[in-house]
Scaffold this motif. Sequence first.
Motif, PDB file in Angstrom:
ATOM      1  N   GLY A  15       0.739  -1.243   0.037  1.00 27.72           N
ATOM      2  CA  GLY A  15       0.036   0.164  -0.004  1.00 27.72           C
ATOM      3  C   GLY A  15       0.851   1.265  -0.019  1.00 27.72           C
ATOM      4  N   ALA A  16       2.107   1.131  -0.267  1.00 19.01           N
ATOM      5  CA  ALA A  16       2.880   2.469  -0.103  1.00 19.01           C
ATOM      6  C   ALA A  16       2.957   3.316  -1.219  1.00 19.01           C
ATOM      7  N   CYS A  17       2.810   2.593  -2.375  1.00 21.48           N
ATOM      8  CA  CYS A  17       3.032   3.428  -3.661  1.00 21.48           C
ATOM      9  C   CYS A  17       1.795   4.402  -4.186  1.00 21.48           C
ATOM     10  N   VAL A  19       0.139   5.818  -1.967  1.00 19.61           N
ATOM     11  CA  VAL A  19      -0.003   6.749  -0.716  1.00 19.61           C
ATOM     12  C   VAL A  19       1.006   8.146  -1.316  1.00 19.61           C
ATOM     13  N   THR A  20       2.270   7.391  -1.834  1.00 17.60           N
ATOM     14  CA  THR A  20       3.095   8.376  -2.180  1.00 17.60           C
ATOM     15  C   THR A  20       2.727   9.124  -3.702  1.00 17.60           C
ATOM     16  N   PRO A  22      -0.574   9.023  -5.607  1.00 17.28           N
ATOM     17  CA  PRO A  22      -1.917   8.519  -5.865  1.00 17.28           C
ATOM     18  C   PRO A  22      -2.543   8.712  -7.298  1.00 17.28           C
ATOM     19  N   ASP A  26      -2.842   3.010  -8.095  1.00 14.94           N
ATOM     20  CA  ASP A  26      -4.011   2.516  -7.186  1.00 14.94           C
ATOM     21  C   ASP A  26      -3.937   0.959  -7.087  1.00 14.94           C
ATOM     22  N   ASP A  53       7.503  12.203  -7.501  1.00 14.40           N
ATOM     23  CA  ASP A  53       6.400  11.284  -6.910  1.00 14.40           C
ATOM     24  C   ASP A  53       6.608   9.742  -7.231  1.00 14.40           C
TER      25      ASP A  53
END
Length: 81
Positions: A15-17, A19-20, A22, A26, A53
């Motif tokens: 789930g990190a990417c 957040v970094t 969006p 997804d 990003d």
Amino acid sequence: VKYTIVDKETCIACGACGVTCPSIFDYDDEGLAFVLIDDNTGTKEIREELEDDVLDAYEGCPSDSIKISEDPFHGDPLKFE
Ligand code: SF4
């Protein structure tokens, strides 16, 4: 960085990417990441303002599942490996 793609074979759904970055990443029903802008084919150029990003997401991925390239992946995350 012009193109990116997620190797869903190795993604651990952390789930990190997303957040970094969006606007680019997804998750599917199983929580595995994919690239939003081109249905994870790695064929659509990333907008310049999002490149930093994407690079952060790339560096932060614990399983090295995010691939980046100056050339399109045409659906194959391992194209340049
Ligand atoms: Fe998958 Fe890497 Fe994204 Fe985590 S950061 S969800 S392992 S692609």
